[in-house]
Design a protein around this motif. Structure first.
Motif, short mmCIF file in Angstrom:
data_model
loop_
_atom_site.label_atom_id
_atom_site.label_comp_id
_atom_site.label_asym_id
_atom_site.label_seq_id
_atom_site.Cartn_x
_atom_site.Cartn_y
_atom_site.Cartn_z
N GLU A 115 0.84 -1.13 -0.06
CA GLU A 115 -0.12 -0.01 0.00
C GLU A 115 0.82 1.30 -0.10
O GLU A 115 1.65 1.42 0.72
CB GLU A 115 -0.81 -0.09 1.07
N ASP A 129 -2.98 2.10 -4.04
CA ASP A 129 -3.93 2.67 -3.00
C ASP A 129 -3.26 2.65 -1.72
O ASP A 129 -3.29 1.17 -1.07
CB ASP A 129 -5.20 2.14 -3.13
N PRO A 130 -3.16 3.65 -0.78
CA PRO A 130 -2.40 3.33 0.55
C PRO A 130 -3.23 2.69 1.51
O PRO A 130 -2.79 2.40 2.39
CB PRO A 130 -1.96 4.82 0.94
N ASN A 132 -5.66 0.10 1.10
CA ASN A 132 -5.72 -1.23 0.86
C ASN A 132 -5.62 -1.63 -0.75
O ASN A 132 -6.03 -1.01 -1.62
CB ASN A 132 -7.33 -1.70 1.12
N LYS A 133 -4.46 -2.44 -1.21
CA LYS A 133 -3.96 -2.52 -2.47
C LYS A 133 -5.13 -3.27 -3.26
O LYS A 133 -5.18 -3.09 -4.41
CB LYS A 133 -2.60 -3.44 -2.47
#
Length: 287
Positions: A115, A129-130, A132-133
């Motif tokens: 993330e 996306d930091p 949740n991947k």
């Protein structure tokens, strides 16, 4: 080979934060650690002094300074708060209308990326996306370059509801639907588990209240995912168990939703595998 799909979030706006005091200034007001932006993109929030939610945003760093991605709903008040808090700090806050945000789903990326990681070694502002991947990647791109990029990457436009449902399934609140400004608490809405809070960074606005709620276990409600099993349901519907009001529906996409439920009722519902009711529907707690 997976075909990448994309959506454009037209309600996301961009600010640049520049100046010699930019690190100290941002560190003193946001919930996450600004120093992490030296290596990745972070997700963070601005709180009131009472620890209530005001806005959420993503922060990346380039050669000029910090780039803030923020929903247009929060933009005006966010700038007012920055102007209020900067005092004599040597920072400059600049609106930038040259960019758009692309969300890219199902793309083939290095599975070892975590993330917030940048997609390539050049640190272009394309990143996992930091929160949740599973939410894919985010790309800050100049408006004039969008069509060329989409064509080159062979991306296919998809329905935004697919993305919103993906957020719900992973218990990630969409702040403009699921939170109330100056009322919602981060720890009731799963922000601790989506990389929005750094517990080791020291003081920031609302930090004392937030930390107290965590370490004294003062949280009374919790965000949870549910499936609609029968009937109809709408945002804002009250949720009942044996005619007792135990929560409220925050958002719904198709048959999936997020609800804010009393923690005692939530644990009971999970353990007993029971259904909860709304005025016109029935739901089953998932997570």
């Amino acid at each position: 080979m997976l075909t990448g799909k994309y959506i454009i979030l037209n309600d996301i706006k961009f600010l640049f934060i520049k100046g010699v005091d930019k690190y100290e200034f941002m560190q003193s007001i946001i919930t996450n650690d600004i120093n992490k932006t030296n290596n990745k993109v972070i997700y963070s929030c601005l709180l009131s002094p009472q620890g209530k939610f005001l806005s959420d945003f993503f922060i990346s760093l380039n050669n000029e300074g910090f780039i803030i991605e923020i929903n247009e709903i929060y933009l005006k008040d966010f700038i007012k708060k920055l102007d209020l808090y900067k005092l004599r700090s040597k920072v400059e806050i600049i609106n930038n209308n040259d960019f758009k945000l692309l969300i890219i789903l199902n793309s083939s990326i290095n599975p070892n990326l975590e993330e917030g990681d940048f997609i390539d070694s050049n640190k272009t502002i394309h990143y996992v996306d930091p929160r949740n991947k599973k939410l894919g990647t985010r790309l800050i791109i100049k408006k004039n370059d969008i069509e060329k990029y989409i064509e080159k990457q062979n991306l296919i436009k998809t329905d935004e509801n697919i993305y919103l449902q993906l957020m719900i399934e992973n218990k990630i609140p969409n702040s403009i639907y699921d939170l109330e400004i100056n009322k919602s608490l981060l720890l009731e809405n799963n922000f601790e588990n989506i990389n929005a809070i750094d517990w080791n960074k020291g003081c920031y606005i609302g930090q004392e209240i937030t930390a107290r709620m965590k370490y004294r276990a003062l949280i009374k409600k919790s965000l949870t995912t549910f499936d609609l099993t029968s009937g109809k349901i709408n945002k804002g519907d009250n949720i009942f168990h044996n005619e007792k009001n135990v929560g409220i529906v925050k958002s719904v996409v198709n048959s999936k939703g997020l609800a804010l439920i009393r923690k005692d009722s939530l644990e009971f519902s999970k353990n007993q595998n029971i259904y909860l009711n709304t005025k016109n529907g029935q739901i089953k707690i998932i997570n």
